[in-house]
Design an enzyme around this catalytic site. Structure first.
Site, mmCIF file in Angstrom:
data_model
loop_
_atom_site.group_PDB
_atom_site.id
_atom_site.type_symbol
_atom_site.label_atom_id
_atom_site.label_comp_id
_atom_site.label_asym_id
_atom_site.label_seq_id
_atom_site.Cartn_x
_atom_site.Cartn_y
_atom_site.Cartn_z
ATOM 1 C CG HIS A 1 -0.941 0.011 -3.992
ATOM 2 N ND1 HIS A 1 0.249 0.835 -3.880
ATOM 3 C CD2 HIS A 1 -2.128 0.482 -3.156
ATOM 4 C CE1 HIS A 1 -0.083 1.781 -2.880
ATOM 5 N NE2 HIS A 1 -1.456 1.799 -2.504
ATOM 6 C CD GLU B 1 -5.640 -1.112 -1.686
ATOM 7 O OE1 GLU B 1 -4.525 -1.380 -1.540
ATOM 8 O OE2 GLU B 1 -6.118 -0.123 -0.949
ATOM 9 C CG HIS C 1 -5.175 3.990 -3.276
ATOM 10 N ND1 HIS C 1 -4.677 5.225 -2.882
ATOM 11 C CD2 HIS C 1 -4.452 3.004 -2.852
ATOM 12 C CE1 HIS C 1 -3.728 5.071 -2.042
ATOM 13 N NE2 HIS C 1 -3.500 3.626 -1.849
ATOM 14 C CG ASP D 1 -0.319 3.136 0.255
ATOM 15 O OD1 ASP D 1 -0.538 2.084 0.543
ATOM 16 O OD2 ASP D 1 -0.922 4.121 -0.168
#
Length: 123
Positions: free
Chosen positions: A71, A25, A73, A84
């Protein structure tokens, strides 16, 4: 602060960062101007792993234009995890999740409480 869009170039950058960091990530902060997300800030001390990414809150800029975060995944799930939802409020009001396979439709925006939020892509 009301966000209504994201610059197309920034979205392309985020998708590319997802591809480049895969299978790990990535995470960064998003800055806005006049309600449009325009810039990505990568903070010193940020760590990306296969199942998470983290940043040092002490490295966050004192900036009223931080809109939220982005971000990836790598598993392709375009929904926020419980981690999150705990992270989002600490980094702003609007948050992008970029998912595998990192194509033009493999992203979503969410509010700090994890609710989906429609965001216009602006050229």
């Amino acid at each position: 602060m009301n966000i209504h869009g994201i610059r197309h170039d920034l979205l392309l950058l985020l998708l590319e960062m997802g591809r480049d960091s895969h299978p790990n990530e990535f995470v960064g902060l998003l800055r806005e101007r006049d309600g449009i997300m325009e810039e990505l800030n990568l903070l010193p001390g940020t760590v990306g792993r296969g199942d998470s990414a983290s940043l040092l809150y002490t490295m966050m800029p004192l900036d009223t234009h931080v809109a939220g975060s982005a971000h990836s995944h790598p598993n392709g799930v375009l929904r926020p995890s419980s981690a999150d939802v705990n992270f989002f409020p600490r980094t702003g009001k609007y948050h992008l999740i970029i998912g595998y396979p990192y194509g033009k439709d493999n992203w979503r925006c969410f509010t700090a409480d994890g609710e989906p939020y429609d965001l216009e892509v602006i050229a």
